[in-house]
Motif scaffolding. Structure first.
Motif, PDB file in Angstrom:
ATOM      1  N   LYS A 290       0.836  -1.203   0.000  1.00 35.03           N
ATOM      2  CA  LYS A 290       0.000   0.000   0.000  1.00 35.03           C
ATOM      3  C   LYS A 290       0.870   1.253   0.000  1.00 35.03           C
ATOM      4  O   LYS A 290       0.593   2.218  -0.717  1.00 35.03           O
ATOM      5  CB  LYS A 290      -0.921  -0.013   1.231  1.00 35.03           C
ATOM      6  N   ALA A 291       1.944   1.225   0.792  1.00 31.43           N
ATOM      7  CA  ALA A 291       2.852   2.376   0.856  1.00 31.43           C
ATOM      8  C   ALA A 291       3.542   2.608  -0.486  1.00 31.43           C
ATOM      9  O   ALA A 291       3.733   3.758  -0.914  1.00 31.43           O
ATOM     10  CB  ALA A 291       3.886   2.159   1.952  1.00 31.43           C
ATOM     11  N   LEU A 292       3.910   1.526  -1.175  1.00 31.00           N
ATOM     12  CA  LEU A 292       4.610   1.651  -2.453  1.00 31.00           C
ATOM     13  C   LEU A 292       3.718   2.176  -3.567  1.00 31.00           C
ATOM     14  O   LEU A 292       4.213   2.591  -4.627  1.00 31.00           O
ATOM     15  CB  LEU A 292       5.190   0.284  -2.860  1.00 31.00           C
ATOM     16  N   ALA A 293       2.413   2.164  -3.360  1.00 32.80           N
ATOM     17  CA  ALA A 293       1.477   2.664  -4.374  1.00 32.80           C
ATOM     18  C   ALA A 293       1.248   4.173  -4.253  1.00 32.80           C
ATOM     19  O   ALA A 293       0.603   4.772  -5.118  1.00 32.80           O
ATOM     20  CB  ALA A 293       0.146   1.925  -4.244  1.00 32.80           C
ATOM     21  N   ARG A 294       1.774   4.792  -3.201  1.00 33.15           N
ATOM     22  CA  ARG A 294       1.555   6.223  -2.986  1.00 33.15           C
ATOM     23  C   ARG A 294       2.419   7.056  -3.928  1.00 33.15           C
ATOM     24  O   ARG A 294       3.507   6.641  -4.347  1.00 33.15           O
ATOM     25  CB  ARG A 294       1.851   6.591  -1.533  1.00 33.15           C
ATOM     26  N   GLU A 295       1.943   8.242  -4.253  1.00 30.85           N
ATOM     27  CA  GLU A 295       2.640   9.121  -5.181  1.00 30.85           C
ATOM     28  C   GLU A 295       3.713   9.913  -4.449  1.00 30.85           C
ATOM     29  O   GLU A 295       3.522  10.362  -3.317  1.00 30.85           O
ATOM     30  CB  GLU A 295       1.648  10.087  -5.847  1.00 30.85           C
ATOM     31  N   ASN A 296       4.835  10.099  -5.108  1.00 29.15           N
ATOM     32  CA  ASN A 296       5.911  10.896  -4.551  1.00 29.15           C
ATOM     33  C   ASN A 296       5.613  12.383  -4.748  1.00 29.15           C
ATOM     34  O   ASN A 296       5.254  12.816  -5.837  1.00 29.15           O
ATOM     35  CB  ASN A 296       7.238  10.511  -5.226  1.00 29.15           C
ATOM     36  N   ARG A 297       5.785  13.173  -3.700  1.00 29.24           N
ATOM     37  CA  ARG A 297       5.417  14.593  -3.748  1.00 29.24           C
ATOM     38  C   ARG A 297       6.310  15.382  -4.692  1.00 29.24           C
ATOM     39  O   ARG A 297       5.837  16.239  -5.455  1.00 29.24           O
ATOM     40  CB  ARG A 297       5.503  15.192  -2.339  1.00 29.24           C
ATOM     41  N   ALA A 298       7.617  15.122  -4.649  1.00 27.94           N
ATOM     42  CA  ALA A 298       8.549  15.868  -5.500  1.00 27.94           C
ATOM     43  C   ALA A 298       8.253  15.623  -6.975  1.00 27.94           C
ATOM     44  O   ALA A 298       8.322  16.544  -7.799  1.00 27.94           O
ATOM     45  CB  ALA A 298       9.986  15.485  -5.177  1.00 27.94           C
ATOM     46  N   ALA A 299       7.917  14.370  -7.309  1.00 22.86           N
ATOM     47  CA  ALA A 299       7.584  14.052  -8.699  1.00 22.86           C
ATOM     48  C   ALA A 299       6.274  14.726  -9.098  1.00 22.86           C
ATOM     49  O   ALA A 299       6.140  15.234 -10.225  1.00 22.86           O
ATOM     50  CB  ALA A 299       7.479  12.540  -8.871  1.00 22.86           C
ATOM     51  N   ALA A 300       5.310  14.742  -8.180  1.00 29.68           N
ATOM     52  CA  ALA A 300       4.019  15.366  -8.474  1.00 29.68           C
ATOM     53  C   ALA A 300       4.179  16.871  -8.706  1.00 29.68           C
ATOM     54  O   ALA A 300       3.416  17.480  -9.470  1.00 29.68           O
ATOM     55  CB  ALA A 300       3.048  15.106  -7.328  1.00 29.68           C
ATOM     56  N   GLU A 301       5.165  17.466  -8.067  1.00 33.68           N
ATOM     57  CA  GLU A 301       5.415  18.908  -8.210  1.00 33.68           C
ATOM     58  C   GLU A 301       6.387  19.221  -9.350  1.00 33.68           C
ATOM     59  O   GLU A 301       6.776  20.380  -9.536  1.00 33.68           O
ATOM     60  CB  GLU A 301       5.968  19.456  -6.891  1.00 33.68           C
ATOM     61  N   ASP A 302       6.804  18.191 -10.086  1.00 33.52           N
ATOM     62  CA  ASP A 302       7.709  18.344 -11.239  1.00 33.52           C
ATOM     63  C   ASP A 302       9.027  19.022 -10.873  1.00 33.52           C
ATOM     64  O   ASP A 302       9.562  19.843 -11.624  1.00 33.52           O
ATOM     65  CB  ASP A 302       7.026  19.146 -12.365  1.00 33.52           C
ATOM     66  N   ARG A 303       9.565  18.657  -9.716  1.00 39.65           N
ATOM     67  CA  ARG A 303      10.866  19.208  -9.336  1.00 39.65           C
ATOM     68  C   ARG A 303      11.943  18.601 -10.233  1.00 39.65           C
ATOM     69  O   ARG A 303      11.905  17.406 -10.544  1.00 39.65           O
ATOM     70  CB  ARG A 303      11.174  18.911  -7.875  1.00 39.65           C
ATOM     71  N   PRO A 304      12.922  19.384 -10.654  1.00 45.42           N
ATOM     72  CA  PRO A 304      13.958  18.889 -11.586  1.00 45.42           C
ATOM     73  C   PRO A 304      14.681  17.644 -11.089  1.00 45.42           C
ATOM     74  O   PRO A 304      14.914  16.709 -11.862  1.00 45.42           O
ATOM     75  CB  PRO A 304      14.920  20.078 -11.706  1.00 45.42           C
ATOM     76  N   ALA A 305      15.045  17.614  -9.799  1.00 43.48           N
ATOM     77  CA  ALA A 305      15.807  16.474  -9.272  1.00 43.48           C
ATOM     78  C   ALA A 305      14.975  15.203  -9.225  1.00 43.48           C
ATOM     79  O   ALA A 305      15.525  14.115  -9.086  1.00 43.48           O
ATOM     80  CB  ALA A 305      16.339  16.801  -7.867  1.00 43.48           C
ATOM     81  N   ALA A 306      13.640  15.355  -9.340  1.00 43.49           N
ATOM     82  CA  ALA A 306      12.755  14.193  -9.239  1.00 43.49           C
ATOM     83  C   ALA A 306      12.230  13.738 -10.600  1.00 43.49           C
ATOM     84  O   ALA A 306      11.299  12.922 -10.666  1.00 43.49           O
ATOM     85  CB  ALA A 306      11.580  14.527  -8.316  1.00 43.49           C
TER      86      ALA A 306
END
Length: 455
Positions: A290-306
């Motif tokens: 269940k935890a692995l299905a959660r979205e990463n915040r940095a990726a959702a915000e389109d941060r360059p490092a992510a």
């Protein structure tokens, strides 16, 4: 062990037991060190003068009754009641006996190796000088000091991680200039593997140390990070083993780290930690998935490092399904990758025994920072590594002599080239010239520089 008054009564009551039970009872009677360890760990309730050790069923027995001071009192046949004595189940007795046996084996290894290498300090120094070639016997001997040095191993883990960052520029310059035979490069490579060895030593039996850290402490998310961030498969797996060994207490930190990771490498580390816990403790599998299905915040915000996180997350999802839903396929992949690794050295890799192939894969010096193949190898080894005993991660000395290779600088060089992407060089900072020794200290203390920050 000399027989005392109560012990004589115990010996006379052995007739109540079967032959097998009598042998077990006598083996306990002849092992005062084990009995002392047992009595120290079970923490007898106040006022309890005796304890009953179950040799079979926890309720029906048979039992051996022992006094608080370690004397053997009597034997109770199956069906006889132990009265109000606290009962130690057979499973707990066997578990403590295994731990005592492990300690004995490690102490024996210390006696053998420390003498031949000139002392205990030389043995401990092998952590930093052996590189990937630390033998199982050496590790077992060093692990004998773990109960005494667990906090030191943990701090050394973090300090060595910092040291690697400091020496990385020097090692990178050796690669850039083509000085692949430079000792600085070899020393850096040994430091990278030292992080892996320290990850195992720091986490073998350290739940009490980790429990001392506040729940939100950043250090709880840094147990595998020093090893994983090096980008070497064999080193990273030792870090993940440590998190898997710690288990559920680290689950909240790994879940938080997974969502908050700001780079692809941090994301991989948190995913590996979650999977290690879920693979070692089946009761945590559903929570981990269940935890692995959660979205990463940095990726959702389109941060360059992510930027790479969504792509890596799709690979993680694919490999997670393989790990949990098709464990047999994953086990075969682990062995196949180990044999593929051996193909470079011999034409008989297809005949390589499975246990050797697994160990080859789990000790691979390959990098996974810029390689999907390296990432697959890393994940394929997880089920075996997560459940392994610490000594299982190391080659027995007799095998090590057969597979050991000469120092290959290119292995370190390839990792350094990959880490230039993961750890780009910082912008140079302008350093102000230090004042003269007799000039006022710039901190404003009013003291001369030599008496203040100049010290």
């Amino acid at each position: 062990m000399e027989a005392h008054g109560h012990d004589v009564h115990f010996l006379e009551r052995l007739e109540r037991l079967s032959t097998h039970e009598t042998e077990l009872a006598l083996s306990l009677y002849q092992d005062p060190i084990l009995i002392r360890a047992l009595l120290e760990q079970i923490r007898l309730p106040e006022g309890a003068a005796r304890v009953a050790l179950s040799l079979g069923d926890e309720v029906r027995g048979p039992f051996v009754v022992i006094a608080r001071d370690g004397h053997f009192v009597t034997c109770l046949a199956e069906g006889m009641s132990p009265g109000d004595h606290p009962v130690i189940p057979r499973g707990q007795l066997d578990s403590i006996a295994r731990r005592v046996t492990e300690v004995r084996n490690r102490v024996d290894a210390v006696r053998k190796l420390a003498g031949s290498r000139g002392g205990v300090f030389a043995l401990l120094g092998r952590i930093f000088s052996a590189g990937p070639w630390l033998s199982r016997e050496e590790f077992s001997a060093i692990a004998a000091f773990q109960p005494l040095l667990k906090r030191d191993f943990l701090h050394l883990l973090w300090e060595t991680d910092v040291l690697i960052d400091r020496t990385r520029p020097l090692a990178s310059r050796c690669v850039k200039r083509g000085h692949l035979g430079d000792e600085a490069l070899r020393a850096w490579w040994n430091e990278v593997w030292a992080v892996g060895h320290l990850s195992v030593l720091a986490n073998m039996d350290s739940r009490d140390v980790i429990a001392e850290l506040p729940t939100e402490a950043a250090e709880r998310g840094l147990l595998s990070w020093p090893a994983v961030r090096q980008g070497v498969v064999g080193v990273a797996l030792r870090g993940v083993w440590g998190v898997a060994k710690q288990g559920r207490p680290l689950l909240p930190a790994c879940k938080r780290w997974y969502v908050q990771s700001a780079s692809s490498l941090e994301f991989v580390d948190s995913a590996l930690g979650l999977l290690g816990i879920g693979l070692r403790q089946r009761a945590a599998t559903a929570e981990v998935r269940k935890a692995l299905a959660r979205e990463n915040r940095a990726a959702a915000e389109d941060r360059p490092a992510a930027m790479m996180i969504p792509q890596i997350q799709s690979i993680v999802e694919e490999l997670t399904a393989l790990l949990f839903d098709h464990p047999e396929d994953c086990a075969r992949l682990h062995v196949a990758l180990g044999r593929m690794h051996a193909t470079k050295k011999t034409d008989d890799a297809g005949e390589l025994p499975e246990d050797i192939a697994r160990l080859l894969a789990a000790n691979s010096p390959a990098t996974f920072l810029s390689s999907r193949e390296g990432l697959v190898l890393l994940f394929a080894c997880l089920p075996w590594v997560s459940r392994a005993q610490p000594e299982d991660l190391y080659w027995p000395a007799e095998y090590l002599e057969a597979i050991r290779q000469k120092w290959h600088p290119e292995q370190a060089a390839s990792v350094l080239r990959d880490t230039q992407v993961a750890y780009p060089a910082a912008e140079p900072t302008r350093v102000q010239a230090a004042p003269g020794r007799n000039e006022p200290c710039p901190c404003g203390s009013g003291k001369k520089y030599k008496r203040c920050h100049g010290l």
